[in-house]
Design a protein around this motif. Sequence first.
Motif, mmCIF file in Angstrom:
data_model
loop_
_atom_site.group_PDB
_atom_site.id
_atom_site.type_symbol
_atom_site.label_atom_id
_atom_site.label_comp_id
_atom_site.label_asym_id
_atom_site.label_seq_id
_atom_site.Cartn_x
_atom_site.Cartn_y
_atom_site.Cartn_z
ATOM 1 N N ALA A 18 -21.031 -8.630 8.966
ATOM 2 C CA ALA A 18 -20.065 -9.147 9.699
ATOM 3 C C ALA A 18 -20.576 -10.173 10.794
ATOM 4 C CB ALA A 18 -19.691 -7.925 10.947
ATOM 5 N N ASP A 19 -21.652 -10.236 11.092
ATOM 6 C CA ASP A 19 -22.668 -11.157 11.770
ATOM 7 C C ASP A 19 -22.495 -12.572 10.996
ATOM 8 O OD1 ASP A 19 -23.062 -10.124 14.182
ATOM 9 O OD2 ASP A 19 -25.129 -9.546 13.656
ATOM 10 N N PHE A 20 -22.742 -12.269 9.735
ATOM 11 C CA PHE A 20 -22.952 -13.428 8.767
ATOM 12 C C PHE A 20 -21.537 -14.176 8.671
ATOM 13 C CE2 PHE A 20 -21.927 -14.602 4.346
ATOM 14 C CZ PHE A 20 -22.858 -15.619 3.976
ATOM 15 N N LEU A 21 -20.578 -13.339 8.704
ATOM 16 C CA LEU A 21 -19.046 -13.709 8.548
ATOM 17 C C LEU A 21 -18.897 -14.620 9.876
ATOM 18 C CD1 LEU A 21 -17.183 -11.010 6.707
ATOM 19 C CD2 LEU A 21 -18.039 -13.011 5.711
ATOM 20 N N GLY A 22 -19.243 -14.267 10.851
ATOM 21 C CA GLY A 22 -18.948 -14.737 12.216
ATOM 22 C C GLY A 22 -18.054 -13.761 12.839
ATOM 23 N N LEU A 23 -18.411 -13.402 14.155
ATOM 24 C CA LEU A 23 -17.526 -12.282 14.763
ATOM 25 C C LEU A 23 -16.131 -12.889 15.270
ATOM 26 C CD1 LEU A 23 -20.036 -10.052 16.816
ATOM 27 C CD2 LEU A 23 -19.373 -9.805 14.670
ATOM 28 N N ASP A 24 -15.968 -14.183 15.475
ATOM 29 C CA ASP A 24 -14.708 -14.823 15.652
ATOM 30 C C ASP A 24 -13.841 -14.545 14.449
ATOM 31 O OD1 ASP A 24 -16.502 -16.339 14.293
ATOM 32 O OD2 ASP A 24 -15.478 -18.197 15.215
ATOM 33 N N LYS A 25 -14.221 -14.815 13.280
ATOM 34 C CA LYS A 25 -13.593 -14.781 11.993
ATOM 35 C C LYS A 25 -13.246 -13.257 11.765
ATOM 36 C CE LYS A 25 -15.118 -19.103 10.067
ATOM 37 N NZ LYS A 25 -16.107 -19.242 10.876
ATOM 38 N N VAL A 26 -14.350 -12.262 12.109
ATOM 39 C CA VAL A 26 -14.059 -10.956 11.841
ATOM 40 C C VAL A 26 -12.810 -10.337 12.779
ATOM 41 C CG1 VAL A 26 -15.060 -8.593 11.935
ATOM 42 C CG2 VAL A 26 -16.278 -10.529 10.896
ATOM 43 N N LEU A 27 -12.915 -10.766 13.819
ATOM 44 C CA LEU A 27 -12.040 -10.538 14.951
ATOM 45 C C LEU A 27 -10.525 -11.080 14.690
ATOM 46 C CD1 LEU A 27 -11.178 -9.162 17.528
ATOM 47 C CD2 LEU A 27 -11.825 -11.150 18.734
ATOM 48 N N ALA A 28 -10.381 -12.140 14.254
ATOM 49 C CA ALA A 28 -9.070 -12.818 13.845
ATOM 50 C C ALA A 28 -8.660 -11.946 12.791
ATOM 51 C CB ALA A 28 -9.272 -14.280 13.216
ATOM 52 N N ARG A 29 -9.554 -11.674 11.509
ATOM 53 C CA ARG A 29 -8.698 -10.776 10.493
ATOM 54 C C ARG A 29 -8.510 -9.510 10.782
ATOM 55 N NH1 ARG A 29 -6.618 -11.381 5.822
ATOM 56 N NH2 ARG A 29 -7.675 -10.501 3.829
ATOM 57 N N ILE A 30 -9.258 -8.774 11.741
ATOM 58 C CA ILE A 30 -8.849 -7.463 11.961
ATOM 59 C C ILE A 30 -7.515 -7.650 13.181
ATOM 60 C CG2 ILE A 30 -9.580 -5.728 13.852
ATOM 61 C CD1 ILE A 30 -12.309 -5.875 12.704
ATOM 62 N N ARG A 31 -7.343 -8.669 13.719
ATOM 63 C CA ARG A 31 -6.164 -8.713 14.547
ATOM 64 C C ARG A 31 -4.757 -8.873 13.620
ATOM 65 N NH1 ARG A 31 -7.217 -8.174 19.554
ATOM 66 N NH2 ARG A 31 -8.519 -9.484 20.884
ATOM 67 N N VAL A 32 -5.258 -9.385 12.386
ATOM 68 C CA VAL A 32 -3.968 -9.633 11.401
ATOM 69 C C VAL A 32 -3.485 -8.255 10.766
ATOM 70 C CG1 VAL A 32 -3.464 -10.325 8.864
ATOM 71 C CG2 VAL A 32 -4.673 -12.052 10.603
ATOM 72 N N PHE A 33 -4.911 -7.520 10.618
ATOM 73 C CA PHE A 33 -4.660 -6.173 10.127
ATOM 74 C C PHE A 33 -4.046 -5.319 10.952
ATOM 75 C CE2 PHE A 33 -8.642 -6.765 7.481
ATOM 76 C CZ PHE A 33 -7.967 -7.371 6.234
ATOM 77 N N GLU A 34 -4.236 -5.541 12.319
ATOM 78 C CA GLU A 34 -3.577 -4.402 13.462
ATOM 79 C C GLU A 34 -2.212 -5.087 13.624
ATOM 80 O OE1 GLU A 34 -4.711 -5.797 17.451
ATOM 81 O OE2 GLU A 34 -4.623 -3.842 18.161
ATOM 82 N N ALA A 35 -1.778 -6.330 13.565
ATOM 83 C CA ALA A 35 -0.387 -6.618 13.609
ATOM 84 C C ALA A 35 0.210 -5.837 12.324
ATOM 85 C CB ALA A 35 -0.248 -8.013 13.336
ATOM 86 N N ARG A 36 -0.237 -5.727 11.390
ATOM 87 C CA ARG A 36 0.430 -5.184 9.985
ATOM 88 C C ARG A 36 0.469 -3.588 9.916
ATOM 89 N NH1 ARG A 36 -2.091 -7.251 4.639
ATOM 90 N NH2 ARG A 36 -1.561 -9.409 5.511
ATOM 91 N N HIS A 37 -0.882 -3.212 10.278
ATOM 92 C CA HIS A 37 -0.898 -1.660 10.127
ATOM 93 C C HIS A 37 -1.117 -0.829 11.415
ATOM 94 C CE1 HIS A 37 -1.750 -2.728 5.902
ATOM 95 N NE2 HIS A 37 -2.463 -3.404 6.212
ATOM 96 N N GLY A 38 -1.074 -1.551 12.349
ATOM 97 C CA GLY A 38 -0.899 -0.524 13.613
ATOM 98 C C GLY A 38 -2.288 -0.382 14.351
ATOM 99 N N SER A 39 -2.365 0.702 15.094
ATOM 100 C CA SER A 39 -3.402 0.918 16.246
ATOM 101 C C SER A 39 -4.720 1.426 15.548
ATOM 102 C CB SER A 39 -2.898 2.169 17.094
ATOM 103 O OG SER A 39 -2.711 3.160 16.383
ATOM 104 N N LEU A 40 -4.662 1.750 14.175
ATOM 105 C CA LEU A 40 -5.946 2.256 13.553
ATOM 106 C C LEU A 40 -6.900 0.910 13.375
ATOM 107 C CD1 LEU A 40 -4.865 4.497 10.754
ATOM 108 C CD2 LEU A 40 -6.126 5.155 12.617
ATOM 109 N N TRP A 41 -6.202 -0.230 13.578
ATOM 110 C CA TRP A 41 -6.996 -1.396 13.330
ATOM 111 C C TRP A 41 -7.110 -2.235 14.859
ATOM 112 C CZ3 TRP A 41 -10.045 -3.242 10.097
ATOM 113 C CH2 TRP A 41 -10.137 -2.757 8.813
#
Length: 699
Positions: A650-673
Amino acid sequence: MEKLVQLTRDGDVGIITIHNPPVNALSPGVPEGILQCVEEVQADSSLRAAVLIGSGRTFIAGADIKEFGKITSGEKERKVGLNPTLAKMESAAKPVVAAIHGTALGGGLEFAMACHYRVAVAKAQVGQPEVKIGLIPGAGGTQRLPRLIGSQKAAEMCAFGDPISAAEAHALGLVDEIIDGDLQAGAVAFARKAAAGRRARDLSGKLGAVDRAAIEKKLAQKMRGRKAPIRALDAVEAASRLGFDEGLAEESRLFMECLFSSESKALIHAFFGEREVSKVPGVPPKSGFAVNKAAIIGAGTMGGGIAMTYLNAGIPVVLKETTQEALDKGLATIRKNYESTVAKGRLSNEDAERRLSLLTPTLTYDGFAEADIVVEAVFENMALKKQIFAEIDKVARPGAILASNTSTLDIDEIASATARPQDVIGHHFFSPANVMRLLEIVRGKASSAELISASLALGKKLGKVAVVVGNCRGFVGNRMFHPYRREAQFLVEEGAAIAEVDDVLYEFGMAMGPLSVGDLAGLDVGWRIRKEFKHLDKEGERKALIEDQLCEMGRYGQKTKAGWYRYDEKRNRIDDPEVTALARKLAAEAGIPQREISREEILDRCLLALANEGARILDEGIALRSVDIDVVYVNGYGFPAHWGGPMWYADFLGLDKVLARIRVFEARHGSLWEPAPLLVRLAGEGKKFSDFQGAAAHA
Ligand code: 3H9
């Protein structure tokens, strides 16, 4: 202060001794110091030859690995220039003899090969292990080694990185003499006999072709997905194609390519991580507690594997079961495992028998009072574990370690069944316990610092990588594994093919795909745990649907020849349309829309679920540092070391990018994300997980 390298005399032989504890790595000052001493010997007419030797426990364990990070971060100049030093050394008119004990690894062996001769004690080991940290030999190893032992053997040593014994090195011509008795005295005597002038770079008779296909085939099994071993082959082949100096230049180019790779950075992180996890703030670094005898309760898969781990370390074991039948079955499995290791040539029959002779089976608590540790390894049921700990409390000697192999249950509740919670701790082994390197040491709220220290020392004695973790459901490893496998199952419910989910993770480098892991471990294990924890289910939260159904159908995985897949006699997986149909039916009933799912989404959903839960674990202090989580995953869950671990990735990907991706999943799949608060904080500050020192800072 002792100088890093010192020249002393034994008559007409100069003794060049390296003092750079703990392993005489080639830190700044060491190569320069050696060269200066070699030059002094040359200039001194009373000296005829020199011996190069290491003080302390070893010859030279290689380049100082800490220096590599300084180069890749730009803190230090972009060069690792040992070649001019080695060239001057090997051009010396008076012979230099390397005297090897302990290990001559990496740059250490390269230094030895630039000497004119090499002698070693029988117990010494030599090797070019650079690939294990994502590098290739960078100081002539790929050029001198094939000239000394032949291209094929050199290619194997450089590509796999495994060391060889002094005896083998002697047989191959890499070591000129094995010294019995005092190494320095033997080396001096050898030096007096030695004539000047034999240089590895001048030899070429042994250079030849490399059977690259055969090595690459083995690499695909042992080091799948790694680039450095391939580059090591390229460099050894260059030795046969090019002259010595051109070969060195090619090696340096390939070395630099590897040094700046993500693979090398991740593997160096894993190397130091394995050592860092044993340093726990507030816990004494050394323990005076010796485990000389163990008692284990439960001779099932885990108990049997744990027993073998102790036997392999030479610790006698009393193994208890409740029925003669279960005991016999457990013993038969242990014996069969040893027999198969003997059949594979990895253990002698005598050694197997010696280990088995340390095992005492029992149906009672006889022998428990003498044990320094009692390990409970029965199945995951709190009531049963508490009953057993109450019994252990009555029979174990005062001060004995009382360990539970629980993989998920509350260690404090287990400890509450005894009158000595300060002695109770979790020792969570991973299946098969005699093979897997990870040991999670679960500290309860009452576990004493001495108990943790003793457990860490024991872990080392057992040959494990022990990581201290806090007490919560599933601890570090299984707690994170839950959302990882949950996402894999959700992906299937949403339309991904079962085999594709597994294959994407396998191709990333995981030892197995997440669904195949379930089949291997037994789907019934998770099913039982889900039933045990049913009261904790959150109302309205999406749950994976397929595995419970598979279990209802008696499909427990490989052991029933059917689970997510079907399995043939050789345990090869076969896709099963019946399970795909079941997934589609359950999805339709639950109203889950079907769609095309990309390989990228499969990878991100699984791996970022790991990192997000890892962030919570870190924030709560369940893991001391992000590297502890990485070490757990690399050593216990088949996470590829060349990606460092889930937090490193995750550090390698960059935590800003990881967070952005997780927010996309949260929008689509809800609170588990929902993103972990620590992830949000660190991403906002432009930091990495490895910058966070939460629990480690105030433990
Ligand atoms: C190389 O040589 C490249 C070349 O081709 C030249 C390029 C120009 N550097 O493992 P232990 C530390 S690449 C810095 O617990 P053991 C280690 O971190 C290198 N530090 O002991 C630990 O520190 P701490 C090729 C090192 O007895 C302490 O020493 N060489 C290095 O179980 C004790 O280590 C390798 O890859 C190092 N090279 O095992 C060898 N090595 O106490 C790597 C160790 O603070 N090392 N440390 O935690 C090993 O395999 C094992 O350490 C060894 C000893 C077998 C030597």
